[in-house]
Write an enzyme that holds these catalytic residues in place. Structure first.
Site, PDB file in Angstrom:
ATOM      1  N   ASP A  99      37.824  35.832  41.306  1.00  0.00           N
ATOM      2  CA  ASP A  99      36.940  36.748  40.561  1.00  0.00           C
ATOM      3  C   ASP A  99      35.668  36.000  40.158  1.00  0.00           C
ATOM      4  OD1 ASP A  99      38.586  39.093  40.715  1.00  0.00           O
ATOM      5  OD2 ASP A  99      39.785  38.246  39.088  1.00  0.00           O
ATOM      6  N   THR A 100      34.602  36.697  40.004  1.00  0.00           N
ATOM      7  CA  THR A 100      33.268  36.128  40.071  1.00  0.00           C
ATOM      8  C   THR A 100      32.309  36.848  39.138  1.00  0.00           C
ATOM      9  OG1 THR A 100      33.717  35.668  42.383  1.00  0.00           O
ATOM     10  CG2 THR A 100      31.420  35.607  41.726  1.00  0.00           C
TER      11      THR A 100
END
Length: 535
Positions: free
Chosen positions: A339-340
């Site tokens: 996730d970013t």
């Protein structure tokens, strides 16, 4: 869109955008604002990003027109090898825990960006993040949902439970969350610079945590690490030039997908029509098969970037697309002999920062460093244990990466953009570019348009938003596509931001999509001292 002659900061968290805009108001550069906003995001979106993760950036200098690329992805510890895993009875890459951890590159990435393009004092950039970490912030909606989804994975790690699960559970929407340990770590970075992270007290805390969990991280692994300036790669899509960063990232998949799509005319009925969606989906499958087969760290393997993003190769791959049928088994092409978080900034001079930063999966490895309040990334999970793979695990090697910033330009129009979300990113980039180039949308409309993305089931399985017309879905299903229809604006399609600078008018534009909690916030003009207007 946000439209202004002043700077704009677009992030997935409103207060991070505000922090960056305040830095612009104080005379900071796009880089200064981006670092400040990114630091706040690491506090407020701790499962997505932070000082335990990696960073990539593209920077466009308005005066020279030059584009700079920075790869701040970390390498594997020297002792983290396939032999090390096999000795522990592990025969596939761990996706969590200490053996999924690589050296965090974000702080060194910030340092190199600031050394080259910063204007304000380094310590000033971290004051908003230190404040939010120490005093607390109200947890927003989307982040609360992500947090709750990660709680089960955090629970086995005592330090992660202590820091991130107050009262034994994820904080609810609107609950005030404080992380004084992270405020302390950010203060060390603000006062001591990157040395405090890679050689000082934070490094000691990382090494102690790693040792207690049976990890392989050493002082040399941290102190010898350095982010690298790299040359962006590009392709010409119709009459626009689109830039991505070279491997070990997968930006070349976006460029190959666009090259394949260029072999087909835009559909007359728009981007949600059957012909356009079919072309995009089939082009994505071909490009992803290639990047999976050939991508890796170019220091350890020869990565055929030029061939993969060449027009002749794309034409050959495009010839495999059947206009009437979905291809469910796509092989990589034969070559010639998350996730970013993502943010974009444009300052009043027109300089553009396109920056992406990530822990990979939610809270990365799930390992929180004792006493300093941040989780270590699990980017090592993207290595392969196949010794023949270009992405085979090895000490001081960087893994294949899914996070990619992007930039595109045509004449006086210059756009920094990105759409986060693991393997979603290259195909989301291509859809955004096509919406602008083929269907003449502005950056806000292009970001909001319904999207599709990859499914973990692979083959013909596709996730798609419910705003796609039912008639299109019905016809595409008859062609062999298998759809998992999600809500109107689904976070599985990624969360994007974009800024545009028009160099002919010196006007800036900003966009932040509704799939996140963020906003594009403009810099406030210097009202104080202004003179009254007279007729």
């Amino acid at each position: 869109m946000v439209v202004t002659p002043y700077g704009i900061v677009a992030t997935s968290y409103v207060q991070a955008s505000q922090a960056g805009a305040r830095i612009l108001e104080q005379g900071g550069s796009a880089i200064d604002a981006g670092i400040a906003a990114n630091a706040v995001l690491g506090v407020a979106e701790p499962m997505m990003n932070g000082i335990g993760g990696d960073l990539f950036a593209i920077y466009w200098d308005a005066k020279t027109g030059k584009l700079y690329g920075l790869n701040a992805s970390g390498w594997a510890p020297k002792g983290l090898t396939i032999d090390h895993l096999e000795a522990k009875g592990i025969h596939s890459m761990p996706q969590s825990g200490i053996d999924s951890v690589t050296v965090p590159g974000a702080v060194d990435g910030w340092t190199k960006l600031h050394d080259k393009f910063g204007k304000l004092a380094w310590r000033e950039l971290f004051q908003p993040a230190i404040y939010y970490a120490g005093h607390g912030y109200a947890v927003p909606e989307a982040i609360s949902d992500y947090w709750e989804g990660a709680a089960t994975d955090l629970a086995p790690y005592p330090e992660s439970r202590r820091v991130y699960l107050p009262d034994g559970k994820a904080p609810a929407t609107g609950q005030i969350f404080r992380n004084p340990d992270l405020a302390h770590a950010l203060t060390i970075i603000a006062e001591q610079g990157e040395a405090g992270f890679y050689k000082g007290d934070i490094a000691k805390a990382i090494l102690k945590t790693s040792s207690e969990l049976g990890g392989t991280m050493t002082a040399d692994d941290l102190s010898q690490y350095s982010a690298e300036w790299v040359e962006p790669i590009s392709t010409r899509y119709r009459d626009w030039t689109v830039y991505e960063l070279p491997p070990n990232g997968d930006g070349m998949a976006a460029l190959e997908m666009l090259n394949i799509m260029e072999n087909f005319k835009p559909a007359t009925d728009g981007p949600m029509s059957v012909p356009e969606l079919h072309t995009r989906i089939e082009a994505m499958k071909l490009a992803y098969a290639d990047v999976k087969a050939y991508d890796g760290d170019p220091k350890f393997a020869s990565i055929p970037v030029a061939q993969l993003i060449s027009k002749p190769f794309a034409a050959t791959r495009a010839g495999l697309i059947d206009a009437a049928k979905a291809n469910c088994e796509v092989a990589p092409g034969a070559l010639p002999k998350s996730d970013t978080t993502y943010l974009s900034v444009v300052d009043r001079e027109g300089n553009i920062l396109s920056l992406i930063q990530s822990n990979y999966e939610a809270f990365g490895s799930d390992v929180t460093v004792k006493g300093v309040g941040f989780a270590l990334q699990n980017r090592g999970g993207l290595f392969s244990v196949d010794r023949k793979s270009p992405d085979a695990l090895a000490g001081h090697k960087r893994p294949f990466h899914t996070i990619i910033p992007a930039f595109m330009e045509h004449g006086n129009q210059h756009i920094g953009f990105g759409i986060m979300g693991g393997m979603n990113q290259p195909l989301a980039h291509a859809q955004f570019v096509s919406n602008i180039v083929d269907y003449h949308m502005n950056i806000q409309a292009a970001m909001e348009e319904a999207r599709f993305t990859v499914s973990g089931k692979l083959g013909c399985n596709i996730l798609i938003e419910s705003r796609v017309p039912p008639a299109s879905l019905e016809k595409l299903t008859a062609m062999g596509h298998v759809f998992d229809v999600r809500k109107e604006y689904s976070t599985t399609m990624g969360r994007g931001q974009a800024v545009l600078h028009d160099s002919s008018t010196s006007i800036n534009f900003g966009a932040s999509e509704p799939r996140a909690d963020g906003a594009a916030i403009p810099e406030t003009p210097p009202f104080s001292g202004s003179t009254s207007l007279t007729k």
